[in-house]
Design a protein around this motif. Structure first.
Motif, PDB file in Angstrom:
ATOM      1  N   UNK A   1       4.068  -8.238  48.700  1.00  0.00           N
ATOM      2  CA  UNK A   1       3.083  -8.090  47.626  1.00  0.00           C
ATOM      3  C   UNK A   1       2.623  -6.662  47.451  1.00  0.00           C
ATOM      4  N   UNK A   2       3.168  -5.758  48.249  1.00  0.00           N
ATOM      5  CA  UNK A   2       2.840  -4.341  48.127  1.00  0.00           C
ATOM      6  C   UNK A   2       4.032  -3.607  47.508  1.00  0.00           C
ATOM      7  N   UNK A   3       3.907  -2.285  47.378  1.00  0.00           N
ATOM      8  CA  UNK A   3       4.899  -1.527  46.619  1.00  0.00           C
ATOM      9  C   UNK A   3       5.378  -0.276  47.346  1.00  0.00           C
ATOM     10  N   UNK A   4       6.594   0.130  46.978  1.00  0.00           N
ATOM     11  CA  UNK A   4       7.120   1.443  47.359  1.00  0.00           C
ATOM     12  C   UNK A   4       6.817   2.397  46.211  1.00  0.00           C
ATOM     13  N   UNK A   5       6.231   3.541  46.517  1.00  0.00           N
ATOM     14  CA  UNK A   5       5.899   4.527  45.489  1.00  0.00           C
ATOM     15  C   UNK A   5       6.884   5.688  45.548  1.00  0.00           C
ATOM     16  N   UNK A   6       7.104   6.310  44.402  1.00  0.00           N
ATOM     17  CA  UNK A   6       8.069   7.414  44.322  1.00  0.00           C
ATOM     18  C   UNK A   6       7.551   8.504  43.382  1.00  0.00           C
ATOM     19  N   UNK A   7       7.938   9.727  43.707  1.00  0.00           N
ATOM     20  CA  UNK A   7       7.557  10.855  42.864  1.00  0.00           C
ATOM     21  C   UNK A   7       8.605  11.138  41.798  1.00  0.00           C
ATOM     22  N   UNK A   8       9.867  10.841  42.115  1.00  0.00           N
ATOM     23  CA  UNK A   8      10.954  11.127  41.177  1.00  0.00           C
ATOM     24  C   UNK A   8      11.654   9.840  40.771  1.00  0.00           C
ATOM     25  N   UNK A   9      12.344   9.904  39.641  1.00  0.00           N
ATOM     26  CA  UNK A   9      13.052   8.733  39.124  1.00  0.00           C
ATOM     27  C   UNK A   9      14.202   8.357  40.064  1.00  0.00           C
ATOM     28  N   UNK A  10      14.807   9.352  40.693  1.00  0.00           N
ATOM     29  CA  UNK A  10      15.904   9.088  41.636  1.00  0.00           C
ATOM     30  C   UNK A  10      15.410   8.258  42.818  1.00  0.00           C
ATOM     31  N   UNK A  11      14.253   8.644  43.360  1.00  0.00           N
ATOM     32  CA  UNK A  11      13.664   7.864  44.458  1.00  0.00           C
ATOM     33  C   UNK A  11      13.341   6.441  43.986  1.00  0.00           C
ATOM     34  N   UNK A  12      12.841   6.349  42.784  1.00  0.00           N
ATOM     35  CA  UNK A  12      12.468   5.047  42.236  1.00  0.00           C
ATOM     36  C   UNK A  12      13.682   4.131  42.105  1.00  0.00           C
ATOM     37  N   UNK A  13      14.803   4.690  41.649  1.00  0.00           N
ATOM     38  CA  UNK A  13      16.021   3.887  41.502  1.00  0.00           C
ATOM     39  C   UNK A  13      16.485   3.346  42.846  1.00  0.00           C
ATOM     40  N   UNK A  14      16.353   4.141  43.871  1.00  0.00           N
ATOM     41  CA  UNK A  14      16.729   3.688  45.210  1.00  0.00           C
ATOM     42  C   UNK A  14      15.856   2.502  45.638  1.00  0.00           C
TER      43      UNK A  14
END
Length: 341
Positions: free
Chosen positions: A313-326
């Motif tokens: 129920x929690x999230x992984x946060x990312x600064x870049x779109x590349x990190x987000x895609x991973x």
């Protein structure tokens, strides 16, 4: 001899008097409730004396019911039936209940405004809790002129309802109910909260709208300020919020477990993939925790988030779109492994 003769007649008189007093007490002043629980009688504008008797009959014992009916029939109550929610507790006598109902001395109820997704659900809930008809509530909350009267429009009127518990009377009118909700909303938005919203460049309705999205994203109150910071960063950067819950709201398909790409093109002002900025109004009545999470957002530089693959129920946060895609690939894999479509 005469004294004894008088006593012979005096004793029956006293006994008759005691019997009369006992009967009066038994029928009018003894406990009338047939249960140990607190019960309520609800009297609305359509009720007649017969329907009142039916409700009392379900609660009272036989002598209490008889006493209450007798008191009613020897009063002018039949011509002055008062609406309301009346409490009957163990120990209440027919006379005390009669006076309460006759004088309109009703008991207030505790109404909790629910964190629901749509106006029709809010109206339905309120209609079950109050004497006001749910259709009348719905019509009022979807009427542009009525909403304008309280400083909102049909998209933002939900912002007036702060999900807390309030004590009010069951038979209050629709207008009185709306005025009460407006008063509670004004009280909620104290100087401190208004100052925090102003420092963010947001109106209270915009804070509530963002909070509604965050509440849909997670039930984890500890993480909500973090998510609020992410969405606020997107707002400042003029990026689309790309909030999946807004797609569910636009489609009115709240049961969706996954948001596929073909759903992202729905033509709606609530589609935060196609439109920048906040949607026109909240997508649910947010919790107070959600509202305060926005006002006390965590300052960070994250622009993306994705649900964690552990389904916590929690999230992984990312600064870049590349990190987000991973992160998105990990979550998508987890969904596939569980067969969630």
């Amino acid at each position: 001899m005469k004294k004894n003769f008088k006593n012979i007649y005096l004793i029956p008189v006293i006994l008759c008097g005691l019997i009369v007093v006992g009967l009066i007490y038994y029928y009018f002043f003894s406990d009338m409730s047939a249960t140990d629980k607190t019960e309520y009688v609800y009297i609305d504008e359509d009720d007649t004396i017969d329907s009142v008797f039916v409700q009392i009959g379900r609660i009272a014992n036989s002598h209490g019911n008889t006493g209450f009916r007798t008191l009613i029939r020897h009063s002018d109550y039949l011509d002055h039936i008062k609406t309301g929610r009346y409490e009957i507790t163990s120990g209440d006598s027919p006379f005390s209940v009669f006076r309460r109902i006759k004088n309109g001395s009703q008991s207030p109820l505790k109404l909790t405004i629910p964190s629901v997704r749509t106006i029709d659900r809010l109206a339905g809930y309120l209609g079950k809790k109050l004497m006001i008809d749910s259709l009348d509530i719905y019509n009022a909350l979807t009427d542009a002129n009525m909403c304008k009267k309280y400083g909102y429009d049909t998209a933002t009127i939900a912002c007036m309802f702060i999900p807390d518990t309030y004590e009010l009377y069951w038979n209050l009118s629709l207008i009185k109910f709306m005025e009460r909700m407006q008063k509670e909303s004004n009280s909620f938005w104290n100087d401190e909260r208004l100052q925090k919203a102003s420092s963010m460049g947001l109106k209270p309705t915009e804070v509530i709208t963002m909070a509604s999205i965050i509440d849909e994203e997670t039930a984890n109150n500890a993480e909500k300020p973090m998510i609020a910071g992410m969405y606020y960063n997107r707002l400042k950067a003029r990026m689309p919020l790309q909030a999946d819950p807004t797609i569910k709201f636009a489609l009115k398909k709240f049961e969706l477990k996954r948001i596929w790409n073909n759903l992202l093109f729905v033509d709606s002002p609530y589609n935060t993939y196609k439109n920048t900025g906040l949607p026109p109004g909240p997508i649910r009545i947010p919790t107070i925790a959600g509202i305060d999470a926005v006002l006390n957002y965590v300052h960070h530089d994250y622009l993306y988030m994705c649900a964690k693959e552990d389904f916590s129920g929690t999230h992984n946060f990312a600064r870049t779109y590349t990190e987000h895609l991973e992160n998105a690939v990990k979550y998508s894999k987890a969904l596939n492994e569980r067969g969630i479509k």
